[in-house]
Design a protein around this motif. Structure first.
Motif, PDB file in Angstrom:
ATOM      1  N   VAL A 118      -2.919   8.433   6.583  1.00 27.02           N
ATOM      2  CA  VAL A 118      -4.042   8.320   5.618  1.00 27.02           C
ATOM      3  C   VAL A 118      -3.250   7.307   4.562  1.00 27.02           C
ATOM      4  O   VAL A 118      -4.016   6.352   4.118  1.00 27.02           O
ATOM      5  CB  VAL A 118      -4.468   9.465   5.062  1.00 27.02           C
ATOM      6  N   ALA A 119      -2.212   7.982   3.929  1.00 28.94           N
ATOM      7  CA  ALA A 119      -1.985   7.018   2.630  1.00 28.94           C
ATOM      8  C   ALA A 119      -1.394   5.772   2.829  1.00 28.94           C
ATOM      9  O   ALA A 119      -1.705   4.853   1.899  1.00 28.94           O
ATOM     10  CB  ALA A 119      -0.760   8.095   1.898  1.00 28.94           C
ATOM     11  N   ALA A 120      -0.741   5.545   3.808  1.00 31.42           N
ATOM     12  CA  ALA A 120      -0.206   4.165   4.216  1.00 31.42           C
ATOM     13  C   ALA A 120      -1.171   3.220   4.581  1.00 31.42           C
ATOM     14  O   ALA A 120      -1.310   2.117   4.135  1.00 31.42           O
ATOM     15  CB  ALA A 120       0.774   4.132   5.524  1.00 31.42           C
ATOM     16  N   SER A 129      -6.947  -0.746   0.417  1.00 26.51           N
ATOM     17  CA  SER A 129      -7.583  -0.568  -0.882  1.00 26.51           C
ATOM     18  C   SER A 129      -6.985  -1.779  -1.514  1.00 26.51           C
ATOM     19  O   SER A 129      -7.554  -2.564  -2.385  1.00 26.51           O
ATOM     20  CB  SER A 129      -7.262   0.691  -1.655  1.00 26.51           C
ATOM     21  N   LEU A 130      -5.645  -2.255  -1.551  1.00 25.48           N
ATOM     22  CA  LEU A 130      -5.016  -3.169  -2.016  1.00 25.48           C
ATOM     23  C   LEU A 130      -5.510  -4.550  -1.798  1.00 25.48           C
ATOM     24  O   LEU A 130      -5.820  -5.368  -2.453  1.00 25.48           O
ATOM     25  CB  LEU A 130      -3.424  -3.208  -1.871  1.00 25.48           C
ATOM     26  N   TYR A 164       2.569   3.755  -1.668  1.00 24.26           N
ATOM     27  CA  TYR A 164       2.594   2.572  -0.584  1.00 24.26           C
ATOM     28  C   TYR A 164       2.002   1.217  -1.294  1.00 24.26           C
ATOM     29  O   TYR A 164       2.662   0.355  -1.097  1.00 24.26           O
ATOM     30  CB  TYR A 164       1.711   2.860   0.423  1.00 24.26           C
ATOM     31  N   ALA A 165       1.021   1.335  -2.233  1.00 23.63           N
ATOM     32  CA  ALA A 165       0.250   0.397  -2.797  1.00 23.63           C
ATOM     33  C   ALA A 165       1.325  -0.543  -3.702  1.00 23.63           C
ATOM     34  O   ALA A 165       1.256  -1.510  -3.696  1.00 23.63           O
ATOM     35  CB  ALA A 165      -0.851   0.632  -3.621  1.00 23.63           C
ATOM     36  N   VAL A 166       2.308   0.113  -4.367  1.00 20.48           N
ATOM     37  CA  VAL A 166       3.106  -0.344  -5.383  1.00 20.48           C
ATOM     38  C   VAL A 166       3.976  -1.452  -4.292  1.00 20.48           C
ATOM     39  O   VAL A 166       4.519  -2.485  -4.573  1.00 20.48           O
ATOM     40  CB  VAL A 166       3.941   0.523  -6.086  1.00 20.48           C
ATOM     41  N   LEU A 209       9.900   0.064   4.829  1.00 16.53           N
ATOM     42  CA  LEU A 209       9.058   0.689   3.716  1.00 16.53           C
ATOM     43  C   LEU A 209       9.334   2.200   3.642  1.00 16.53           C
ATOM     44  O   LEU A 209       9.591   2.627   4.628  1.00 16.53           O
ATOM     45  CB  LEU A 209       7.522   0.450   4.601  1.00 16.53           C
ATOM     46  N   LEU A 210       9.227   2.411   2.427  1.00 13.83           N
ATOM     47  CA  LEU A 210       9.731   3.946   2.144  1.00 13.83           C
ATOM     48  C   LEU A 210       8.421   4.798   2.141  1.00 13.83           C
ATOM     49  O   LEU A 210       7.450   4.578   1.421  1.00 13.83           O
ATOM     50  CB  LEU A 210      10.372   4.016   0.649  1.00 13.83           C
TER      51      LEU A 210
END
Ligand SMILES: NC(=O)c1ccc[n+]([C@@H]2O[C@H](COP(=O)([O-])OP(=O)(O)OC[C@H]3O[C@@H](n4cnc5c(N)ncnc54)[C@H](OP(=O)(O)O)[C@@H]3O)[C@@H](O)[C@H]2O)c1
Length: 311
Positions: free
Chosen positions: A129-131, A137-138, A162-164, A276-277
């Motif tokens: 979901v988050a990734a 959204s970005l 993730y967005a950052v 990617l972290l």
């Protein structure tokens, strides 16, 4: 063979005690679905909002409902018309609906990807979901150009972290709000300007912003119009009523996440390779899921909390 299973269930909307561990019927895989034996599930900022019925308008749910929106596990059975996976395959994905906090879940195979080698189930469960939501959204307001000034509210959270990273990869100048304990983490993700929202008004640091990514909502969203350039946009994942709150002539967009397996497979591979972290802050056992959902509402948090079903 047992016909019931553990689940985290909501029978009536409410506070912390409205989510409980209960026994429910074990499902079977329907058309185009696979039955997944869930090994781990991600805890999300939206879980307590489902529990309280706060997102009922934007995401209608029938009660009783099993909470949880993302999982990782193993294919236990393949339903009619499903062909992408075999019994025993390791899979991960968003459900596109509720139900991940149960030992077995029937999932549309179209939502799932193979879990990459190098990611265990606990790591994998916190990603879908988050990734994907952070990426979509970005990019919702348009392509990101190098040098663009982007403000991320809630930068230490699941989506924000993730967005950052994505915004930095695209060459943007990133402003990020987070609480005191999360500042170093957000800086380590590449944010150029880190703002402690408990001690400083973000308006005093962030100005001439081209894009605000709002993962917080409330007055944080309302105050953000003042830091935008004339043609700038706010994309929010936290305020479904943004259209009603958008001043005349300004651009405000409501984000709704989608399952995108091509994107998820790419991002999961990047996490497995280490480019990617994906930050895991806490791993809890199945019986602790209701408390973890509540902590997500009340407590400071960095990255993701994941439930390990073997605990
Ligand atoms: N629309 C959709 O399709 C969709 C999909 C997924 C998620 N969402 C929503 O997106 C939002 C973020 O989700 P998530 O899973 O990333 O949540 P999360 O992991 O709980 O992260 C939220 C972050 O916001 C921070 N925060 C709280 N108040 C803040 C403030 N005033 N200023 C700056 N940061 C603040 C928190 O930091 P501290 O704890 O340190 O205060 C936390 O790190 C939630 O509202 C969720 O419901 C929407």
């Amino acid at each position: 063979m047992t016909t019931t299973q553990r689940a985290v269930l909501v029978r009536a909307y409410g506070g912390a005690s409205a989510a409980e561990v209960a026994e429910i019927a074990k499902p079977s895989a329907g058309d185009g679905q696979v039955l997944v034996r869930v090994r781990a599930a991600g805890v999300n900022g939206i879980d307590w909002k489902f529990r309280e019925g706060l997102v009922q308008k934007a995401f209608p749910v029938q009660l009783p409902a099993v909470l949880g929106i993302e999982l990782a596990g193993t294919v236990e059975a393949v339903g009619p018309g499903a062909s992408r996976f075999q019994v025993g395959d390791r899979v991960m994905g968003p459900l596109g609906q509720l139900g991940a906090y149960a030992d077995f879940v029937a999932v549309a195979e179209a939502n799932l990807v193979h879990t990459p080698e190098g990611l265990d189930d606990v790591q994998a469960a916190g990603i879908p979901v988050a990734a994907v939501a952070g990426w979509l959204s970005l990019h919702q307001a348009g392509p990101i150009a190098a040098g663009q000034r982007i403000l991320v509210h809630g930068a230490a959270g699941g989506l924000g972290g993730y967005a950052v990273q994505y915004a930095k990869q695209a060459g943007a100048e990133v402003f990020a709000t987070a609480s005191t304990a999360s500042l170093d983490y957000v800086r380590s993700l590449g944010a150029d300007h880190v703002i402690d929202y408990r001690r400083q008004r973000f308006e005093s640091v962030a100005q001439d912003i081209d894009l605000v990514l709002d993962y917080v909502g409330g007055e944080v969203l309302d105050r953000s119009w003042d830091v935008l350039t004339k043609n700038g946009a706010i994309v929010t994942a936290a305020a479904p009523d943004i259209l009603a709150r958008t001043p005349a002539g300004r651009r405000g967009l409501w984000f709704v996440n989608k399952a995108d397996t091509t994107l998820l497979a790419r991002l999961a591979a990047e996490i497995a390779q280490g480019s990617l972290l994906s930050k895991l802050s806490e791993v809890v056992g199945f019986d602790d899921i209701p408390a973890a959902i509540e902590r997500n509402r009340t407590g400071p948090r960095i990255g993701k909390v994941v439930a390990d079903f073997s605990r």
